[in-house]
Motif scaffolding. Sequence first.
Motif, PDB file in Angstrom:
ATOM      1  N   ILE A 196      10.444   4.864  -3.550  1.00 59.31           N
ATOM      2  CA  ILE A 196      10.515   4.868  -5.015  1.00 59.31           C
ATOM      3  C   ILE A 196      11.067   6.211  -5.481  1.00 59.31           C
ATOM      4  CG2 ILE A 196       9.260   4.435  -7.143  1.00 59.31           C
ATOM      5  CD1 ILE A 196       9.117   2.145  -5.142  1.00 59.31           C
ATOM      6  N   THR A 197      12.147   6.158  -6.259  1.00 60.40           N
ATOM      7  CA  THR A 197      12.783   7.373  -6.771  1.00 60.40           C
ATOM      8  C   THR A 197      12.605   7.484  -8.292  1.00 60.40           C
ATOM      9  OG1 THR A 197      14.903   6.263  -7.015  1.00 60.40           O
ATOM     10  CG2 THR A 197      14.489   7.380  -4.928  1.00 60.40           C
ATOM     11  N   SER A 198      12.855   8.688  -8.802  1.00 55.70           N
ATOM     12  CA  SER A 198      12.717   8.938 -10.237  1.00 55.70           C
ATOM     13  C   SER A 198      14.005   8.576 -10.973  1.00 55.70           C
ATOM     14  CB  SER A 198      12.381  10.417 -10.472  1.00 55.70           C
ATOM     15  OG  SER A 198      12.456  10.730 -11.837  1.00 55.70           O
ATOM     16  N   SER A 199      13.858   7.924 -12.121  1.00 56.99           N
ATOM     17  CA  SER A 199      15.019   7.570 -12.937  1.00 56.99           C
ATOM     18  C   SER A 199      15.319   8.619 -14.002  1.00 56.99           C
ATOM     19  CB  SER A 199      14.772   6.217 -13.625  1.00 56.99           C
ATOM     20  OG  SER A 199      13.618   6.286 -14.454  1.00 56.99           O
ATOM     21  N   LEU A 200      14.423   9.624 -14.163  1.00 58.85           N
ATOM     22  CA  LEU A 200      14.595  10.684 -15.152  1.00 58.85           C
ATOM     23  C   LEU A 200      14.239  12.029 -14.541  1.00 58.85           C
ATOM     24  CD1 LEU A 200      12.813   9.138 -18.288  1.00 58.85           C
ATOM     25  CD2 LEU A 200      15.278   9.350 -17.969  1.00 58.85           C
ATOM     26  N   SER A 201      14.744  13.089 -15.163  1.00 55.70           N
ATOM     27  CA  SER A 201      14.278  14.434 -14.837  1.00 55.70           C
ATOM     28  C   SER A 201      13.141  14.775 -15.791  1.00 55.70           C
ATOM     29  CB  SER A 201      15.412  15.449 -14.996  1.00 55.70           C
ATOM     30  OG  SER A 201      16.452  15.190 -14.088  1.00 55.70           O
ATOM     31  N   GLY A 202      12.093  15.369 -15.259  1.00 56.27           N
ATOM     32  CA  GLY A 202      10.970  15.705 -16.122  1.00 56.27           C
ATOM     33  C   GLY A 202       9.715  15.999 -15.331  1.00 56.27           C
ATOM     34  N   LYS A 203       8.580  15.728 -15.957  1.00 50.58           N
ATOM     35  CA  LYS A 203       7.288  16.027 -15.350  1.00 50.58           C
ATOM     36  C   LYS A 203       6.640  14.750 -14.840  1.00 50.58           C
ATOM     37  CE  LYS A 203       2.959  18.430 -16.413  1.00 50.58           C
ATOM     38  NZ  LYS A 203       2.187  19.132 -17.456  1.00 50.58           N
ATOM     39  N   LEU A 204       6.189  14.808 -13.585  1.00 47.39           N
ATOM     40  CA  LEU A 204       5.581  13.645 -12.924  1.00 47.39           C
ATOM     41  C   LEU A 204       4.088  13.580 -13.223  1.00 47.39           C
ATOM     42  CD1 LEU A 204       5.606  11.330 -10.748  1.00 47.39           C
ATOM     43  CD2 LEU A 204       5.171  13.146  -9.059  1.00 47.39           C
ATOM     44  N   SER A 205       3.610  12.399 -13.507  1.00 48.38           N
ATOM     45  CA  SER A 205       2.165  12.213 -13.683  1.00 48.38           C
ATOM     46  C   SER A 205       1.766  10.847 -13.137  1.00 48.38           C
ATOM     47  CB  SER A 205       1.761  12.340 -15.156  1.00 48.38           C
ATOM     48  OG  SER A 205       2.402  11.354 -15.942  1.00 48.38           O
ATOM     49  N   TYR A 206       0.667  10.834 -12.402  1.00 47.28           N
ATOM     50  CA  TYR A 206       0.123   9.593 -11.851  1.00 47.28           C
ATOM     51  C   TYR A 206      -0.995   9.098 -12.763  1.00 47.28           C
ATOM     52  CZ  TYR A 206       2.558  10.828  -7.522  1.00 47.28           C
ATOM     53  OH  TYR A 206       3.514  11.151  -6.589  1.00 47.28           O
ATOM     54  N   GLN A 222       0.830  -1.194   0.000  1.00 45.77           N
ATOM     55  CA  GLN A 222       0.000   0.000   0.000  1.00 45.77           C
ATOM     56  C   GLN A 222       0.870   1.252   0.000  1.00 45.77           C
ATOM     57  OE1 GLN A 222      -2.386  -0.248   3.529  1.00 45.77           O
ATOM     58  NE2 GLN A 222      -0.727   0.418   4.889  1.00 45.77           N
ATOM     59  N   ILE A 223       0.261   2.371  -0.413  1.00 46.21           N
ATOM     60  CA  ILE A 223       0.990   3.629  -0.452  1.00 46.21           C
ATOM     61  C   ILE A 223       1.180   4.113   0.989  1.00 46.21           C
ATOM     62  CG2 ILE A 223       1.006   5.998  -1.291  1.00 46.21           C
ATOM     63  CD1 ILE A 223       1.194   3.970  -3.515  1.00 46.21           C
ATOM     64  N   ALA A 224       2.452   4.270   1.370  1.00 45.80           N
ATOM     65  CA  ALA A 224       2.745   4.711   2.731  1.00 45.80           C
ATOM     66  C   ALA A 224       2.868   6.229   2.813  1.00 45.80           C
ATOM     67  CB  ALA A 224       4.032   4.059   3.226  1.00 45.80           C
ATOM     68  N   SER A 225       3.465   6.841   1.791  1.00 45.64           N
ATOM     69  CA  SER A 225       3.615   8.301   1.779  1.00 45.64           C
ATOM     70  C   SER A 225       3.781   8.782   0.343  1.00 45.64           C
ATOM     71  CB  SER A 225       4.816   8.743   2.628  1.00 45.64           C
ATOM     72  OG  SER A 225       6.014   8.162   2.123  1.00 45.64           O
ATOM     73  N   ILE A 226       3.409  10.051   0.113  1.00 41.73           N
ATOM     74  CA  ILE A 226       3.540  10.668  -1.215  1.00 41.73           C
ATOM     75  C   ILE A 226       4.331  11.955  -1.045  1.00 41.73           C
ATOM     76  CG2 ILE A 226       2.325  11.642  -3.195  1.00 41.73           C
ATOM     77  CD1 ILE A 226      -0.079   9.896  -2.471  1.00 41.73           C
ATOM     78  N   LYS A 231      16.176  13.857 -11.591  1.00 41.23           N
ATOM     79  CA  LYS A 231      16.553  12.455 -11.446  1.00 41.23           C
ATOM     80  C   LYS A 231      17.036  12.172 -10.015  1.00 41.23           C
ATOM     81  CE  LYS A 231      19.630   8.966 -13.463  1.00 41.23           C
ATOM     82  NZ  LYS A 231      20.655   8.716 -14.493  1.00 41.23           N
ATOM     83  N   GLY A 232      16.501  11.104  -9.431  1.00 41.18           N
ATOM     84  CA  GLY A 232      16.888  10.722  -8.075  1.00 41.18           C
ATOM     85  C   GLY A 232      15.948  11.205  -6.998  1.00 41.18           C
ATOM     86  N   ASP A 233      14.982  12.085  -7.338  1.00 36.38           N
ATOM     87  CA  ASP A 233      14.023  12.547  -6.327  1.00 36.38           C
ATOM     88  C   ASP A 233      13.166  11.379  -5.842  1.00 36.38           C
ATOM     89  OD1 ASP A 233      14.924  15.088  -6.539  1.00 36.38           O
ATOM     90  OD2 ASP A 233      13.194  15.878  -7.653  1.00 36.38           O
ATOM     91  N   THR A 234      12.853  11.379  -4.557  1.00 36.71           N
ATOM     92  CA  THR A 234      11.958  10.374  -4.002  1.00 36.71           C
ATOM     93  C   THR A 234      10.517  10.800  -4.261  1.00 36.71           C
ATOM     94  OG1 THR A 234      13.542   9.820  -2.271  1.00 36.71           O
ATOM     95  CG2 THR A 234      11.260   9.132  -1.922  1.00 36.71           C
TER      96      THR A 234
END
Length: 238
Positions: free
Chosen positions: A108-118, A78-82, A92-95
């Motif tokens: 879970i971290t980002s593998s790219l720099s860019g725009k996040l979308s769920y 389950q999602i523990a935190s956002i 890149k590397g942001d949690t």
Amino acid sequence: MEKKDRLKGLSTRCEEIQEIMGRPPGWMLRWGILVIFLIVCALLIGCYFIRLPQTLPIKVYARTDIQSDSTFAKSNGQIASIMKSNSTVITKGDTILSCSNDTCMDYITSSLSGKLSYPNDICVGDKVNAGEVLFYIDTDRQNCQLLSCYGFLSENEARQVQANMPISIIVSDNNDKIIAKVKNIASHPNESHKYYMEVFLNEENRKKLNLQLNNSITELNAQITIASPRLIEKFKLW
């Protein structure tokens, strides 16, 4: 007697007509003729300089190095935190978020720099299954590079198009345009019986086009100016 009177009257009228014909035209008539002559000359000169472009509508494709990365859940939990909200620009590397299960906590971290979308509206406590997409990262368009711009022509279109012809490309929903040039056209068709056409863009146009692209390959509307005959040629006066 009556016949003589008629001849005399006719002679008198002829003298009046001769007098009128021998009288020079008034200033209004002279200036009117001059104005009409000047207007006709202006129209003829305008028809010589005004051109009527003949265009050929086509589709062109812009290919960039825009990348997209999907991150999947590694296990059930389950999602523990956002940590990052939807549409946030990240590096890149942001949690992004954390998932928990009975045995561990996974950040879970980002593998790219860019725009996040769920993919969906997510909240803390939502259950996730192994292999489920948690979020997407689209490469930042400010840092992407336009790799190529090209199109495909039918045999009839290829016969009309030549290198260095101007091509107008619509780059936004507001009909913003950039003016490029046809760079070259393939001499032989591909398997689909289409001729590959490469488009040349200067640096300014490349930068403007980059900011409008959302995918690695974007289809755009364009028009090639295949001829610009003078208006006077339409009337076959030249």
